[in-house]
Scaffold this motif. Structure first.
Motif, short mmCIF file in Angstrom:
data_model
loop_
_atom_site.label_atom_id
_atom_site.label_comp_id
_atom_site.label_asym_id
_atom_site.label_seq_id
_atom_site.Cartn_x
_atom_site.Cartn_y
_atom_site.Cartn_z
N THR A 1 0.84 -1.21 0.00
CA THR A 1 0.00 0.00 0.00
C THR A 1 0.87 1.26 0.00
OG1 THR A 1 -1.81 -1.12 1.15
CG2 THR A 1 -1.73 1.29 1.33
N LEU A 2 1.99 1.18 0.71
CA LEU A 2 2.90 2.32 0.78
C LEU A 2 3.76 2.48 -0.47
CD1 LEU A 2 4.05 1.93 4.49
CD2 LEU A 2 2.65 3.76 3.57
N GLY A 3 3.60 1.56 -1.42
CA GLY A 3 4.31 1.71 -2.68
C GLY A 3 5.52 0.80 -2.85
N PHE A 4 5.80 -0.06 -1.86
CA PHE A 4 6.89 -1.02 -2.00
C PHE A 4 6.47 -2.07 -3.03
CE2 PHE A 4 7.67 1.03 1.91
CZ PHE A 4 8.96 0.77 2.35
N LYS A 5 7.43 -2.52 -3.84
CA LYS A 5 7.15 -3.60 -4.77
C LYS A 5 6.95 -4.89 -3.98
CE LYS A 5 7.59 -0.94 -8.34
NZ LYS A 5 6.39 -0.52 -9.07
N SER A 6 6.46 -5.95 -4.66
CA SER A 6 6.13 -7.20 -3.98
C SER A 6 7.32 -7.76 -3.20
CB SER A 6 5.65 -8.24 -4.99
OG SER A 6 5.33 -9.44 -4.33
N ASP A 7 8.49 -7.87 -3.86
CA ASP A 7 9.68 -8.39 -3.18
C ASP A 7 10.09 -7.47 -2.03
OD1 ASP A 7 9.78 -10.55 -4.79
OD2 ASP A 7 11.57 -9.94 -5.92
N ALA A 8 10.03 -6.17 -2.25
CA ALA A 8 10.45 -5.22 -1.23
C ALA A 8 9.53 -5.27 -0.02
CB ALA A 8 10.48 -3.81 -1.81
N SER A 9 8.23 -5.49 -0.26
CA SER A 9 7.28 -5.54 0.85
C SER A 9 7.53 -6.77 1.72
CB SER A 9 5.84 -5.53 0.32
OG SER A 9 5.55 -6.71 -0.40
N LEU A 10 7.82 -7.91 1.08
CA LEU A 10 8.12 -9.11 1.86
C LEU A 10 9.45 -8.96 2.60
CD1 LEU A 10 6.99 -11.85 -0.69
CD2 LEU A 10 5.97 -11.39 1.53
#
Length: 511
Positions: free
Chosen positions: A311-320
């Protein structure tokens, strides 16, 4: 201020060594926390995997594939998706009342065995799920396992540990919860990269490992002397007490346990007894601590960390990856509590953490309010890192305070005749409000946007004030001496401890 409202910390110290049996028993029992934590961490990661969403929640999957369709805050707003997470806690709420019966009549050891087996069956359903009903049935079985484990394990740890290290050993349960969350985040990070879309099955299936550890552990550990004596096994209880204390002279502690068990046996209805005036301080504090624990917003962050970071704009890998960082902070900060809880005390950790959590939540709210709109995101790398720092600061302060102490303080303060029923109310209250937050968070995020963090910070302020005025210090107090050493000396709660109170026509019995 802290000293002014706390209770004295004196009390008897029975002869006790820190025996190998105690350490092994506590470690094995605390693996139930690993089981619980793994599930908390794994559900948030799995619900951010496109393959999982495509198979079970196609509407949410569509929102992910079409930019701007649902906005930054509402892309995961789906009641079915929230039910996948929250159904476990609804089942746990109901299961804990059955667990209260088994904990009292069959013992802590058997209740932990039941918990492990229920979780194993639930894991099999989830890993093999081919439709949403099968997935939900698995979650309900997992919830039953959590309800039984959370009922028995804190009681087991409090009763078997020597008084001087009771806090540290009890927090092993919370430490294992944080380790479980971290391991789950790491596994999600790895399985999300697997081809053919079956990574989510591996993530859900590996929940069987901590459940197996608890099952085996429950066969290895001894039951507590308190539980054995309460069930009429006096000689076996005394023999186990000698073994876990590493001392021959256990008569003073044994006599106190026997007397407490005798008084407890006279109670015909434990839940009705729990409502008596003398038990109200512990009951109120136990219930309020569970409500406050959930309204810090911690489970919203731990359940949905990858979702939140996306939601904050992190990509999928970055969010994990960010979820892994918060999981690591969670583990290391819980170790802080293990070290300081029996030295600095419970109140100091709760109050300090309240201030830190409030500032961290407000920091996230301000950054999101300024930079993350419905259909635009100007967060940037630098502010993204700042939000991650705020989240880590929040998670750290929770992990050394309200996380472990929310379970420790109720488990060590209920009188023996109300302990099993009190723990049941504690767990069920926790599960009820965990269910509420898990079911509502994504919808709240959609409608309140950044204001949800202001909402949680307001609760943090209220619970910090509650701690200052109403939660006494309980470190180094034997659990069967709480009445005399804690409640009768507290500035407010002492009024509930007398057998009689003044009335217009003299003294009359309290009810």
């Amino acid at each position: 201020m802290a000293g002014g409202f706390g209770a004295a910390t004196g009390g008897k110290e029975f002869e006790a060594k820190i025996t190998t049996l105690v350490i092994i028993s506590c470690i094995m029992a605390a693996t139930g926390g690993l089981m619980f934590g793994y599930d908390v961490g794994i559900s948030g990661g799995v619900t951010s995997m496109p393959e999982f969403l495509k198979e079970f929640f196609p509407v949410v999957y569509k929102n992910q594939q079409i930019p701007g369709l649902a906005g930054n805050y509402c892309k995961y707003d789906n009641q079915g998706l929230q039910l996948f997470t929250s159904s476990l806690y609804l089942a746990a709420l109901i299961a804990t009342f059955f667990a209260s019966y088994t904990t009292k009549t069959l013992g802590r050891k058997i209740t932990m065995l039941i918990a492990g087996n229920l979780f194993l069956v639930g894991t099999a359903f989830n890993a093999a799920a081919v439709n949403l009903p099968m997935l939900i049935v698995g979650r309900l079985l997992l919830g039953c396992g959590v309800g039984f484990a959370n009922q028995a394990i804190p009681l087991f740890l409090s009763e078997i540990a020597p008084t001087r290290i009771r806090g540290a050993l009890n927090i092993l349960f919370q430490l294992n919860i944080t380790i479980g969350i971290l391991v789950a985040n790491l596994i999600n990070y790895g399985t999300a990269k697997l081809a053919h879309g079956y990574g989510w099955r591996i993530s859900l299936g590996l929940a069987g490992i901590p459940a197996l550890l608890l099952t085996v552990g429950s066969l290895v550990v001894v039951d507590t002397p308190n539980s054995l004596i309460a069930r009429g096994k006096l000689e076996e209880g005394k023999a186990i007490l000698r073994r876990i204390r590493g001392a021959d002279n256990v008569d003073p502690e044994y006599s106190e346990i026997v007397e407490a068990s005798r008084a407890a046996a006279e109670v015909k209805n434990p839940f009705q007894n729990l409502l008596k005036r003398r038990n109200r301080p512990t009951l109120v504090i136990a219930i309020m601590m569970q409500i406050f624990q959930q309204f810090t917003g911690i489970n919203a962050i731990m359940f949905y960390a990858p979702v939140l970071f996306q939601t904050l704009g992190f990509k999928s890998d970055a969010s994990l990856y960010s979820a892994v960082i918060t999981g690591l902070v969670n583990v290391l900060s819980t170790l802080v509590s293990v070290v300081f809880v029996d030295k600095a005390g419970r109140r100091m950790l709760l109050i300090e953490a309240g201030v830190q959590m409030f500032l961290s939540q407000m920091g996230v709210a301000i950054v999101m309010g300024l930079k993350v709109k419905d259909h635009s995101n100007n967060l940037g790398h630098g502010l993204g890192v700042l939000v991650l720092v705020f989240v880590c600061s929040f998670v750290a302060s929770f992990a050394w305070s309200w996380g472990p102490l929310g379970w420790l303080i109720p488990s060590e303060t209920f009188a023996v005749e109300a302990r099993s029923a009190g723990q049941s109310v504690t767990v069920s209250t926790n599960m009820l409000f965990t269910f509420v937050i898990a079911q509502a968070f994504l919808s709240m995020l959609c409608h309140m946007k950044f204001g949800i963090f202001i909402f949680f910070s307001g609760w943090v302020l209220v619970m910090t004030l509650f701690t200052i005025f109403f939660i006494p210090e309980t470190k180094n107090i034997p659990i069967d001496e709480m009445n005399d050493q804690v409640w009768k000396k507290h500035w407010y709660w002492k009024r509930y401890m007398n057998d009689f109170q003044d009335g217009p026509n003299g003294k009359y019995p309290q009810v």
